[in-house]
Design a protein around this motif. Structure first.
Motif, mmCIF file in Angstrom:
data_model
loop_
_atom_site.group_PDB
_atom_site.id
_atom_site.type_symbol
_atom_site.label_atom_id
_atom_site.label_comp_id
_atom_site.label_asym_id
_atom_site.label_seq_id
_atom_site.Cartn_x
_atom_site.Cartn_y
_atom_site.Cartn_z
ATOM 1 N N GLU A 145 2.698 9.501 -5.817
ATOM 2 C CA GLU A 145 3.323 10.787 -5.514
ATOM 3 C C GLU A 145 4.505 11.059 -6.442
ATOM 4 N N ALA A 146 5.300 10.018 -6.734
ATOM 5 C CA ALA A 146 6.492 10.194 -7.569
ATOM 6 C C ALA A 146 6.141 10.530 -9.011
ATOM 7 N N PHE A 147 5.025 9.998 -9.497
ATOM 8 C CA PHE A 147 4.671 10.174 -10.908
ATOM 9 C C PHE A 147 3.466 11.085 -11.118
ATOM 10 N N GLY A 148 2.941 11.668 -10.018
ATOM 11 C CA GLY A 148 1.841 12.599 -10.137
ATOM 12 C C GLY A 148 0.579 11.989 -10.713
ATOM 13 N N ARG A 149 0.293 10.753 -10.321
ATOM 14 C CA ARG A 149 -0.896 10.050 -10.827
ATOM 15 C C ARG A 149 -1.638 9.417 -9.662
ATOM 16 N N ASP A 150 -2.895 9.090 -9.907
ATOM 17 C CA ASP A 150 -3.676 8.374 -8.898
ATOM 18 C C ASP A 150 -3.347 6.890 -8.976
ATOM 19 N N TYR A 187 0.846 -1.197 0.000
ATOM 20 C CA TYR A 187 0.000 0.000 0.000
ATOM 21 C C TYR A 187 0.884 1.251 0.000
ATOM 22 N N ARG A 188 1.898 1.254 0.866
ATOM 23 C CA ARG A 188 2.791 2.407 0.945
ATOM 24 C C ARG A 188 3.571 2.595 -0.356
ATOM 25 N N ALA A 189 3.945 1.485 -0.988
ATOM 26 C CA ALA A 189 4.654 1.563 -2.264
ATOM 27 C C ALA A 189 3.764 2.147 -3.355
ATOM 28 N N ALA A 190 2.511 1.732 -3.387
ATOM 29 C CA ALA A 190 1.580 2.251 -4.391
ATOM 30 C C ALA A 190 1.360 3.751 -4.194
ATOM 31 N N ARG A 191 1.174 4.157 -2.924
ATOM 32 C CA ARG A 191 0.997 5.586 -2.630
ATOM 33 C C ARG A 191 2.238 6.384 -3.069
ATOM 34 N N ALA A 192 3.414 5.840 -2.772
ATOM 35 C CA ALA A 192 4.663 6.525 -3.132
ATOM 36 C C ALA A 192 4.828 6.611 -4.649
ATOM 37 N N MET A 193 4.397 5.589 -5.373
ATOM 38 C CA MET A 193 4.439 5.644 -6.839
ATOM 39 C C MET A 193 3.532 6.759 -7.354
ATOM 40 N N ILE A 241 2.968 -1.494 -11.014
ATOM 41 C CA ILE A 241 2.394 -0.188 -11.369
ATOM 42 C C ILE A 241 3.189 0.453 -12.502
ATOM 43 N N ALA A 242 4.515 0.317 -12.459
ATOM 44 C CA ALA A 242 5.344 0.833 -13.555
ATOM 45 C C ALA A 242 4.939 0.195 -14.880
ATOM 46 N N THR A 243 4.625 -1.099 -14.849
ATOM 47 C CA THR A 243 4.201 -1.799 -16.058
ATOM 48 C C THR A 243 2.898 -1.212 -16.586
ATOM 49 N N TYR A 244 1.939 -0.992 -15.708
ATOM 50 C CA TYR A 244 0.662 -0.394 -16.121
ATOM 51 C C TYR A 244 0.850 0.992 -16.725
ATOM 52 N N TRP A 245 1.727 1.759 -16.122
ATOM 53 C CA TRP A 245 1.895 3.145 -16.557
ATOM 54 C C TRP A 245 2.917 3.294 -17.679
ATOM 55 N N GLY A 246 3.496 2.186 -18.150
ATOM 56 C CA GLY A 246 4.476 2.254 -19.233
ATOM 57 C C GLY A 246 5.784 2.919 -18.829
ATOM 58 N N VAL A 247 6.119 2.823 -17.528
ATOM 59 C CA VAL A 247 7.368 3.410 -17.032
ATOM 60 C C VAL A 247 8.496 2.395 -17.221
ATOM 61 N N ASP A 248 9.604 2.849 -17.785
ATOM 62 C CA ASP A 248 10.742 1.957 -17.999
ATOM 63 C C ASP A 248 11.235 1.421 -16.659
#
Length: 303
Positions: free
Chosen positions: A86-91, A78-84, A122-129
């Motif tokens: 915040e880091a990428f400016g997405r919900d 949960y904390r990792a998802a929240r931090a992602m 989450i990186a995979t979903y968002w297309g983040v390298d």
């Protein structure tokens, strides 16, 4: 690091989140500006793994099987998802379900690997390298071992154990017996507190790193060490008993405490020997598992 970030994911992703053992854990006396001990660590992943399902949702939620006994917002995933977010400016609106196969408070990295798998999913979903440096920053913000799990091959980490400095050729397939005696787990905070009362000397690190660079398995396993283990064993006499027991078993090349405990491990000459140790541990009423060293970190598959 294995990812399918460049192909369109299905409705959900399945991610394996492997456990780890420390081939070396060297805790220094000094602490950094955050109050964390300086730690040198060499870790390798195992084929024992949690399995994480992640898919888009209206809001962020994390559930575990079996259910956790603490609030959802304290879960590392949960904390990792929240931090992602915040880091990428997405919900970070995802439903995350974790099938817990790695025992809790075991020193096998369960919360850390779950966090790394969530970051990668989450990186995979968002297309983040997968090599985006922001992923490493998010990982470090969650916990010491999380950056290691983004990679997976044997790695040397320093700082507070949260900076990956060198990767090594995998020890794929090496048999490992895992044993956890009955009783409560070991609190990492308590283990470090006990360590501070009487800090043991640092075990030699360079001979292990040299052996890993040469892929000299005899020398690698001759230099397995953990100077936090005595403090953990003082806090958990059952673990100390299990460590003494596993060291007496046949075909054991090296044995020590996994992280701060409460699991002990034995690197074995054959898979049959690892399975025999796991079975003998179960017959004593302990948890036992015959694992193999793995070559990668979280593996993402489209659902």
């Amino acid at each position: 690091m294995s990812t399918s970030a460049h192909r369109e994911p299905g409705r959900f992703l399945l991610i394996s989140a492997p456990a780890k053992i420390n081939l070396y854990l060297g805790v220094h006396n000094e602490k950094d500006e955050r109050g964390y001990h300086r730690v040198d660590s060499v870790m390798t992943t195992l084929d024992l793994a949690d399995v994480i399902a992640i898919g888009p949702a209206d809001e962020l939620s994390v559930h575990t099987v079996p259910p956790s006994d603490f609030p959802m917002d304290q879960n590392s995933a949960y904390r990792a998802a929240r931090a992602m977010g915040e880091a990428f400016g997405r919900d970070a609106n995802f439903a995350i379900l974790i099938d817990k196969r790695i025992p809790q408070q075991a020193g096998l990295g369960g919360p850390s690997t779950d966090a790394a798998a969530t970051i990668l999913g989450i990186a995979t979903y968002w297309g983040v390298d997968a090599r985006d440096p922001r992923l490493d920053e998010v990982a470090r913000s969650i916990g010491a071992d999380v950056p290691f799990f983004l990679y997976g091959p044997p790695a040397f980490c320093d700082g507070a154990g949260d900076r990956v400095r060198e990767l090594f050729r995998p020890l794929t397939g090496t048999p490992v017996a895992l044993v956890r005696a009955d009783g409560p787990g070991v609190s990492t905070v308590e283990a470090y507190r006990r360590f501070d009362e009487n800090p043991p000397a640092l075990p030699p690190l360079e001979p292990l790193l040299d052996a890993l660079r040469l892929h000299d398995e005899t020398q690698i396993f001759a230099h397995v060490a953990n100077n936090l283990a005595p403090a953990s064993c003082e806090l958990n006499p059952q673990m100390a008993e299990a460590l003494a027991w596993i060291r007496e078993q046949p075909e054991v090349r090296a044995a020590n405490v996994a992280g701060s405990g409460s699991t002990v491990f034995a690197v074995c000459t054959t898979q049959m020997a690892a399975e025999a140790i796991a079975l003998a541990a179960q017959e004593r009423g302990w948890w036992g598992y015959a694992a193999r060293m793995e070559k990668s970190g979280p593996f993402v598959a489209a659902g």
